[in-house]
Structures are given as structure tokens and as C-alpha cells.
Write a protein that holds these residues in place. Structure first.
Motif, PDB file in Angstrom:
ATOM      1  N   SER A 409      15.947  52.915  -9.823  1.00 56.57           N
ATOM      2  CA  SER A 409      16.077  53.843  -8.756  1.00 56.57           C
ATOM      3  C   SER A 409      14.773  53.830  -7.342  1.00 56.57           C
ATOM      4  O   SER A 409      13.714  53.316  -8.071  1.00 56.57           O
ATOM      5  CB  SER A 409      16.448  55.490  -8.429  1.00 56.57           C
ATOM      6  OG  SER A 409      15.865  55.864  -9.234  1.00 56.57           O
ATOM      7  N   MET A 410      14.786  54.939  -6.300  1.00 60.35           N
ATOM      8  CA  MET A 410      14.004  54.385  -5.186  1.00 60.35           C
ATOM      9  C   MET A 410      13.326  56.113  -4.664  1.00 60.35           C
ATOM     10  O   MET A 410      15.202  56.835  -4.124  1.00 60.35           O
ATOM     11  CB  MET A 410      13.965  53.387  -4.253  1.00 60.35           C
ATOM     12  CG  MET A 410      12.227  53.375  -3.960  1.00 60.35           C
ATOM     13  SD  MET A 410      12.635  51.981  -2.320  1.00 60.35           S
ATOM     14  CE  MET A 410      13.427  53.765  -1.045  1.00 60.35           C
ATOM     15  N   LYS A 411      12.342  56.287  -4.929  1.00 63.72           N
ATOM     16  CA  LYS A 411      12.199  57.622  -4.202  1.00 63.72           C
ATOM     17  C   LYS A 411      10.985  57.514  -2.986  1.00 63.72           C
ATOM     18  O   LYS A 411      10.335  56.546  -3.082  1.00 63.72           O
ATOM     19  CB  LYS A 411      12.253  59.112  -4.587  1.00 63.72           C
ATOM     20  CG  LYS A 411      11.120  58.625  -5.294  1.00 63.72           C
ATOM     21  CD  LYS A 411      10.939  60.401  -6.431  1.00 63.72           C
ATOM     22  CE  LYS A 411       9.552  59.603  -7.634  1.00 63.72           C
ATOM     23  NZ  LYS A 411       9.860  61.225  -8.801  1.00 63.72           N
ATOM     24  N   GLY A 412      10.863  58.735  -1.898  1.00 64.12           N
ATOM     25  CA  GLY A 412       9.986  58.484  -1.031  1.00 64.12           C
ATOM     26  C   GLY A 412      10.386  58.216  -0.023  1.00 64.12           C
ATOM     27  O   GLY A 412      10.340  58.566   1.672  1.00 64.12           O
ATOM     28  N   ILE A 413      12.108  57.441   0.535  1.00 65.32           N
ATOM     29  CA  ILE A 413      12.319  56.735   1.810  1.00 65.32           C
ATOM     30  C   ILE A 413      13.984  57.608   1.949  1.00 65.32           C
ATOM     31  O   ILE A 413      14.940  57.214   0.537  1.00 65.32           O
ATOM     32  CB  ILE A 413      12.657  55.993   2.597  1.00 65.32           C
ATOM     33  CG1 ILE A 413      10.791  55.497   2.224  1.00 65.32           C
ATOM     34  CG2 ILE A 413      13.077  55.903   3.558  1.00 65.32           C
ATOM     35  CD1 ILE A 413      10.832  53.572   2.607  1.00 65.32           C
ATOM     36  N   THR A 417      19.365  51.631   1.616  1.00 63.49           N
ATOM     37  CA  THR A 417      20.118  50.625   0.852  1.00 63.49           C
ATOM     38  C   THR A 417      19.482  50.082   0.036  1.00 63.49           C
ATOM     39  O   THR A 417      19.107  49.343   0.230  1.00 63.49           O
ATOM     40  CB  THR A 417      20.944  49.940   1.978  1.00 63.49           C
ATOM     41  OG1 THR A 417      21.468  50.867   2.707  1.00 63.49           O
ATOM     42  CG2 THR A 417      22.109  48.985   1.455  1.00 63.49           C
ATOM     43  N   TRP A 418      20.787  50.266  -1.947  1.00 63.27           N
ATOM     44  CA  TRP A 418      19.890  49.348  -2.731  1.00 63.27           C
ATOM     45  C   TRP A 418      20.876  47.851  -2.770  1.00 63.27           C
ATOM     46  O   TRP A 418      21.705  48.451  -2.966  1.00 63.27           O
ATOM     47  CB  TRP A 418      20.186  50.137  -3.352  1.00 63.27           C
ATOM     48  CG  TRP A 418      19.060  49.247  -5.344  1.00 63.27           C
ATOM     49  CD1 TRP A 418      19.357  48.592  -5.697  1.00 63.27           C
ATOM     50  CD2 TRP A 418      17.826  49.696  -5.993  1.00 63.27           C
ATOM     51  NE1 TRP A 418      19.095  47.952  -6.274  1.00 63.27           N
ATOM     52  CE2 TRP A 418      17.833  48.583  -6.766  1.00 63.27           C
ATOM     53  CE3 TRP A 418      16.918  50.076  -5.498  1.00 63.27           C
ATOM     54  CZ2 TRP A 418      16.710  48.483  -7.487  1.00 63.27           C
ATOM     55  CZ3 TRP A 418      16.040  50.854  -6.718  1.00 63.27           C
ATOM     56  CH2 TRP A 418      15.735  49.282  -7.197  1.00 63.27           C
ATOM     57  N   ASN A 419      20.161  47.102  -2.421  1.00 65.57           N
ATOM     58  CA  ASN A 419      21.075  45.731  -2.224  1.00 65.57           C
ATOM     59  C   ASN A 419      20.519  44.558  -4.239  1.00 65.57           C
ATOM     60  O   ASN A 419      19.470  44.846  -3.947  1.00 65.57           O
ATOM     61  CB  ASN A 419      20.439  44.585  -1.687  1.00 65.57           C
ATOM     62  CG  ASN A 419      20.637  45.382  -0.456  1.00 65.57           C
ATOM     63  OD1 ASN A 419      21.962  45.859   0.063  1.00 65.57           O
ATOM     64  ND2 ASN A 419      19.722  45.384   0.880  1.00 65.57           N
ATOM     65  N   GLY A 420      21.176  44.761  -5.278  1.00 69.27           N
ATOM     66  CA  GLY A 420      20.792  44.425  -6.148  1.00 69.27           C
ATOM     67  C   GLY A 420      21.797  45.713  -7.172  1.00 69.27           C
ATOM     68  O   GLY A 420      22.323  46.354  -7.196  1.00 69.27           O
ATOM     69  N   ASP A 421      21.677  44.840  -8.252  1.00 69.86           N
ATOM     70  CA  ASP A 421      21.898  46.109  -9.874  1.00 69.86           C
ATOM     71  C   ASP A 421      21.124  47.347  -9.970  1.00 69.86           C
ATOM     72  O   ASP A 421      19.364  46.589  -9.537  1.00 69.86           O
ATOM     73  CB  ASP A 421      21.853  44.998 -11.324  1.00 69.86           C
ATOM     74  CG  ASP A 421      22.987  44.092 -10.878  1.00 69.86           C
ATOM     75  OD1 ASP A 421      23.857  43.525 -10.100  1.00 69.86           O
ATOM     76  OD2 ASP A 421      22.506  42.713 -11.865  1.00 69.86           O
ATOM     77  N   GLN A 422      21.634  48.322 -10.337  1.00 73.62           N
ATOM     78  CA  GLN A 422      20.435  49.433 -10.356  1.00 73.62           C
ATOM     79  C   GLN A 422      20.605  49.614 -11.833  1.00 73.62           C
ATOM     80  O   GLN A 422      20.113  50.616 -12.313  1.00 73.62           O
ATOM     81  CB  GLN A 422      20.975  50.468  -9.670  1.00 73.62           C
ATOM     82  CG  GLN A 422      20.772  50.330  -8.169  1.00 73.62           C
ATOM     83  CD  GLN A 422      20.485  51.613  -7.358  1.00 73.62           C
ATOM     84  OE1 GLN A 422      22.048  51.634  -6.610  1.00 73.62           O
ATOM     85  NE2 GLN A 422      20.091  52.709  -7.421  1.00 73.62           N
ATOM     86  N   VAL A 456      11.158  54.238  -9.661  1.00 71.88           N
ATOM     87  CA  VAL A 456      11.773  54.962 -11.133  1.00 71.88           C
ATOM     88  C   VAL A 456      13.053  54.622 -12.005  1.00 71.88           C
ATOM     89  O   VAL A 456      13.799  53.115 -11.594  1.00 71.88           O
ATOM     90  CB  VAL A 456      12.607  55.809 -10.147  1.00 71.88           C
ATOM     91  CG1 VAL A 456      12.974  56.955 -12.112  1.00 71.88           C
ATOM     92  CG2 VAL A 456      11.819  57.258  -9.858  1.00 71.88           C
ATOM     93  N   ILE A 457      12.213  53.986 -13.124  1.00 69.57           N
ATOM     94  CA  ILE A 457      12.759  53.797 -13.682  1.00 69.57           C
ATOM     95  C   ILE A 457      13.816  55.318 -14.909  1.00 69.57           C
ATOM     96  O   ILE A 457      12.334  55.525 -15.668  1.00 69.57           O
ATOM     97  CB  ILE A 457      12.282  52.820 -14.968  1.00 69.57           C
ATOM     98  CG1 ILE A 457      11.719  51.316 -14.302  1.00 69.57           C
ATOM     99  CG2 ILE A 457      13.147  51.641 -16.639  1.00 69.57           C
ATOM    100  CD1 ILE A 457      10.774  50.215 -15.029  1.00 69.57           C
ATOM    101  N   GLU A 458      14.543  55.086 -15.535  1.00 63.29           N
ATOM    102  CA  GLU A 458      15.605  56.215 -16.609  1.00 63.29           C
ATOM    103  C   GLU A 458      16.131  55.050 -17.681  1.00 63.29           C
ATOM    104  O   GLU A 458      16.895  54.272 -17.226  1.00 63.29           O
ATOM    105  CB  GLU A 458      16.301  57.220 -15.804  1.00 63.29           C
ATOM    106  CG  GLU A 458      15.379  57.820 -14.764  1.00 63.29           C
ATOM    107  CD  GLU A 458      16.161  58.869 -13.897  1.00 63.29           C
ATOM    108  OE1 GLU A 458      16.426  59.905 -14.468  1.00 63.29           O
ATOM    109  OE2 GLU A 458      17.123  58.362 -12.797  1.00 63.29           O
ATOM    110  N   LEU A 459      15.896  55.557 -18.895  1.00 66.82           N
ATOM    111  CA  LEU A 459      16.763  55.367 -20.184  1.00 66.82           C
ATOM    112  C   LEU A 459      17.827  55.971 -20.379  1.00 66.82           C
ATOM    113  O   LEU A 459      18.629  56.952 -20.593  1.00 66.82           O
ATOM    114  CB  LEU A 459      15.441  54.968 -21.297  1.00 66.82           C
ATOM    115  CG  LEU A 459      16.095  54.911 -22.689  1.00 66.82           C
ATOM    116  CD1 LEU A 459      16.685  54.142 -22.151  1.00 66.82           C
ATOM    117  CD2 LEU A 459      16.113  55.660 -23.545  1.00 66.82           C
TER     118      LEU A 459
END
Length: 478
Positions: A409-413, A417-422, A456-459
């Protein structure tokens, strides 16, 4: 030589000392070394050395074959830039851990040298271990030291030829096994052995194996003490760590001198002699060929061979043991020996601090990391919807020994729109490359040219959840 005092007019005699400077002859100056025929000796320290050498050799030979969780337990895979220690995998990003290990190893060597002298060289140094192994082959094939010397002085006949040929063949085979085992720490050991003996090894693998083969063959078979005397830097700076309380192999000069032969029935005091019978056995058993009776020398590797040899002679002469022994300068001078001293305490404190820092860093080491590579062609672009798009390549490194699923995921904005695998699956001790793009409505950027963001990377796991954050930038198009 006389000169005259101007005031008194009396001649003054000035003593003159003639100094003879020894100029070595040209043939002696460049004379090659005499071959050392090391004589076999038995005793406590040689048995200790042999047992330690055996443990070291067995450990060196079998450690690459250990398996852990389906992979080689110890593997320094330079091609993949991955170092595996059982359940711990180190990457170039973990270079500080390797640096800590090397620093701790250096200070441990300093600590041991200050306390026990050069025992590393005499008991565990690979050069010493392999040299004694090669000497063992010589003894089994060519005989004792006197027999080997006699054999070398003879003309070449069938007996000399087959003994020399068998010895060098054993040396070469042992060197090949040594080289293959050593290479097995850097490439999968099973594949290395199989490829080499089936002649399917690559040119690089075969070249490395043969290089280390001839290094082992040359160092332990031919050069031997030359490595210790002229090429090993440890021999040169070890004295900087010695003090008068360091245990070293030392000849008791006050007890041994004057030396000279005598029978067992004669009292050395009546002859004006010390306990040394001048048998030179301490020289014959020394692997570096020195005479320990000449005092402490940097060539001495503290193997204790001369101690065992001298103790055997003392037993036969009914004298007390210890003419040559592990002792300190203070003990020989009749002074008190300080085992615990400031230098040792300092080294011990440094070792404790560094070891604690290493453990702390390993325990708090992140099991996953991420590198972010931006698109190099352009920082930002505007798509057909009028949104600002930034392109990234995420390299997710799974440092653990288990396969894992991760959520990105991404934070700050807001409202991206996330284009790709999450959600991605990353195998153990491997890198997963994921190209993505992030699009944002320009109104969310509030006219800013650059906005700080965080990936951000979460297991994904029921047991624990590892969160790793990595900062980056999002650029607006102008």
C-alpha cells in the motif's frame, strides 16, 4: 689517538673501538633455504594439537553438507549476493553484520594472543593443520625424518621413484578434496562435486578448483614454513600484543645453561653444567626450524613440539620437566604473574560490547526490505484522464527462510489509484520485482511539484504482521 689540551698542554688519550662489520658472501646471501625434516614427537601438547586439528578438519569437511529447511545450511552464494547461515540469510544490505563478525573475530584473536600467545598458529591455523597432514603422508610413505633425509640424498631408483610419486599423488588428491570442499562453501557442494568428477564443471568452477588445489599443494607441500616466516602478516605484528604476562613457549635459560652432554649418572652441578644436554631435539621437531634456546622469536608458532621433545629428554635424564615450557617473562624472572590485567580486560569489554551490538542488530533486523526504482525516462506524465502518473519498480526482498505473502500500500496522498498487484507471493531468500504505477488527481497534489509518500509492506499472516515502510517521492507534471 692523542690530542692536546690547550690549557694544560697534557695529551689526552681518546679510546678507539674497532668495529668489524660482517659482510656476507654473495653465495650465502642468496642461498636457498635448507629443507626441514620435521621429526615426529609424542607428548601432551602434540596429542592436544592432533585432536584439535582433527576436529577442525572434520568440521571443515562436513559443514558444507549440512542441510537446513531444504537448503544448504552454510552457503556464501556470491553470484546471487546471498550469504546463508542456517536460518539467517544475509544480503548486501546486511553488510554491517558481516563487518561486525570480522571485527569481533579480529578482537577475539587479539584477546587470545595477549593471553596465550600465538596458539592460533600452532593449533588451528589452516596452514599448520595442512602442513602436518602433508608431513603425515611423508612419514607413512617415506619413513622417519632420518629416512627421508637419506632417501633424498640417494640417486633416483625405483624405490625412490615410487615413494616420491605416491607421496605427491596423495598430496594432490588431498589438495583436490580440500579445494572442492572450500568451493562448496560458495556454490552448492553436491553439484560442485558431481560436476567436477563427471567433467561437467563450468570453466569458472574448474578454474577456481584447480587454483585452490595448487595453492594447497604448494603451501602445505613445498612452501610450509615460508608462509609463516615471510608471508603471514600475523607473525610480524603479534609482538605488539605480547606483554610480560603472555604465555609463550620459552626456554629457561637460567636452568639450562651452561649446556652440554653428560651421562645420566653424572651430576650436572659437578660438571658445571645446566639441565640442557644440547641434544638439539627441540630443533629437529620444530616445524619452522628455529632453536627456541635462542630466545623468543617471531618464527615460533607456539605448537609445543619442542616442549614435548624436551620433557621426554628430561624424563630419560631423571630431571624435572619444564626446561622448555609455556611460561611468562615474569615467571622466569621470579615475579608475580598477572593473569587478569588491563589489556585483557579492555579486549574482553570490547568483545562483550561488540557481541551485544551484533546480537541486538540481528534480533531487530527486518525480515523483508524493499528497493524503489523510479522510471528513468520521465518523472511524471499526464494520462488521457488528466491524472498525474508516476511509474515505479518495487524490488521486494524476502530475507527470511520461509515463503510469504505480502500486502502493499501507499500513504501520503489521498485517493490514489494503484495500478498493479497489491498482494504478492515472495519465495524464501529471494527477490520479487513488481512494476507498478500510481495515478493521482492533480487537485490532490495542491499544486505541489513534489510530495513525500511512503510505501508500506505488510505480512499476510495469522501469527505476526511485519510492517516495513520505505519513503519515496511523487512528482507533479509541470
Amino acid at each position: 689517538m692523542k690530542s692536546e689540551d690547550k690549557k694544560s698542554g697534557v695529551g689526552i688519550q681518546i679510546p678507539v673501538k674497532n668495529i668489524k662489520i660482517h659482510q656476507p658472501k654473495t653465495d650465502e646471501q642468496y642461498k636457498p633455504r635448507d629443507q626441514i625434516y620435521v621429526r615426529k614427537v609424542q607428548g601432551f601438547f602434540q596429542q592436544l594439537r592432533q585432536k584439535m586439528n582433527f576436529i577442525f578438519l572434520i568440521g571443515f569437511a562436513i559443514i558444507p553438507w549440512f542441510q537446513y529447511n531444504g537448503h544448504q545450511a552454510i552457503l556464501f552464494d556470491i553470484a546471487e549476493q546471498r550469504f546463508t547461515f542456517w536460518g539467517l540469510t544475509l544480503w548486501p544490505q546486511d553488510l554491517t553484520l558481516l563487518a561486525w563478525l570480522f571485527i569481533i573475530g579480529a578482537f577475539l584473536l587479539f584477546f587470545v594472543t595477549t593471553f596465550l600467545g600465538r596458539v592460533w598458529c600452532g593449533y588451528l591455523c589452516p596452514q599448520t593443520v595442512w602442513t602436518f597432514i602433508f608431513i603425515w603422508f611423508e612419514e607413512k610413505i617415506e619413513g622417519t625424518a632420518n629416512q627421508r633425509k637419506k632417501l633424498d640424498s640417494q640417486k633416483l631408483d625405483f624405490n625412490k621413484f615410487w615413494r616420491k610419486a605416491l607421496k605427491h599423488f596423495c598430496w594432490l588428491m588431498f589438495s583436490i578434496l580440500t579445494a572442492l570442499t572450500f568451493v562448496g562453501y560458495f556454490v552448492p557442494v553436491e553439484q560442485a562435486f558431481m560436476d567436477f568428477f563427471t567433467f561437467n564443471a563450468s570453466l569458472g568452477l574448474a578454474s577456481v578448483v584447480w587454483f585452490f588445489t595448487f595453492c594447497t599443494y604448494g603451501n602445505a607441500g613445498w612452501m610450509r614454513e615460508i608462509m609463516c616466516l615471510h608471508m603471514c602478516p600475523y607473525a610480524r605484528f603479534q609482538s605488539a600484543m605480547f606483554d610480560k604476562d603472555t604465555l609463550t613457549v620459552t626456554y629457561d635459560y637460567n636452568r639450562g645453561e651452561s649446556r652440554g652432554p653428560r651421562s645420566r649418572k653424572q651430576d650436572p652441578k659437578d660438571l658445571g653444567l645446566g639441565d640442557c644436554i644440547d641434544c638439539n631435539l627441540c630443533v629437529h621437531v620444530c616445524p619452522t626450524g628455529i632453536d627456541i634456546r635462542n630466545g623468543l622469536q617471531y618464527e615460533c608458532i607456539n605448537c609445543g613440539a619442542c616442549v614435548d621433545a624436551c620433557d621426554g629428554v628430561m624424563d630419560r635424564m631423571n630431571y624435572d620437566r619444564g626446561l622448555i615450557r609455556y611460561t611468562t617473562e615474569h615467571e622466569l624472572e621470579g615475579k608475580k604473574v598477572h593473569i587478569i590485567r588491563p589489556k585483557l580486560i579492555g579486549y574482553a569489554l570490547v568483545l562483550i560490547i561488540m557481541g551485544s551490538l551484533l546480537v541486538f542488530e540481528i534480533m531487530h533486523r527486518e525480515p523483508v526490505s524493499m528497493d524503489i526504482i523510479r522510471d528513468r525516462t520521465e518523472l511524471a506524465k499526464e494520462n488521457f484522464n488528466g491524472e498525474i502518473e508516476n511509474v515505479y519498480t518495487l524490488k521486494i526482498l524476502n530475507k527470511s527462510q520461509t515463503d510469504n505473502y505480502y500486502r502493499l500500500s501507499m500513504k501520503g496522498i489521498d485517493n490514489i489509484t494503484w495500478n498493479g498487484d497489491q498482494e504478492v507471493f515472495v519465495k524464501a531468500a529471494s527477490v520479487y520485482t513488481l512494476p507498478i504505477s500510481i495515478t493521482v488527481d492533480p487537485y490532490e497534489l495542491e499544486g505541489a511539484y513534489m510530495t513525500d509518500i511512503t510505501f508500506v509492506i505488510e505480512l499476510i499472516s495469522d501469527e505476526d504482521e511485519v510492517v516495513v515502510e520505505h519513503e519515496s517521492r511523487f512528482f507533479n507534471k509541470r
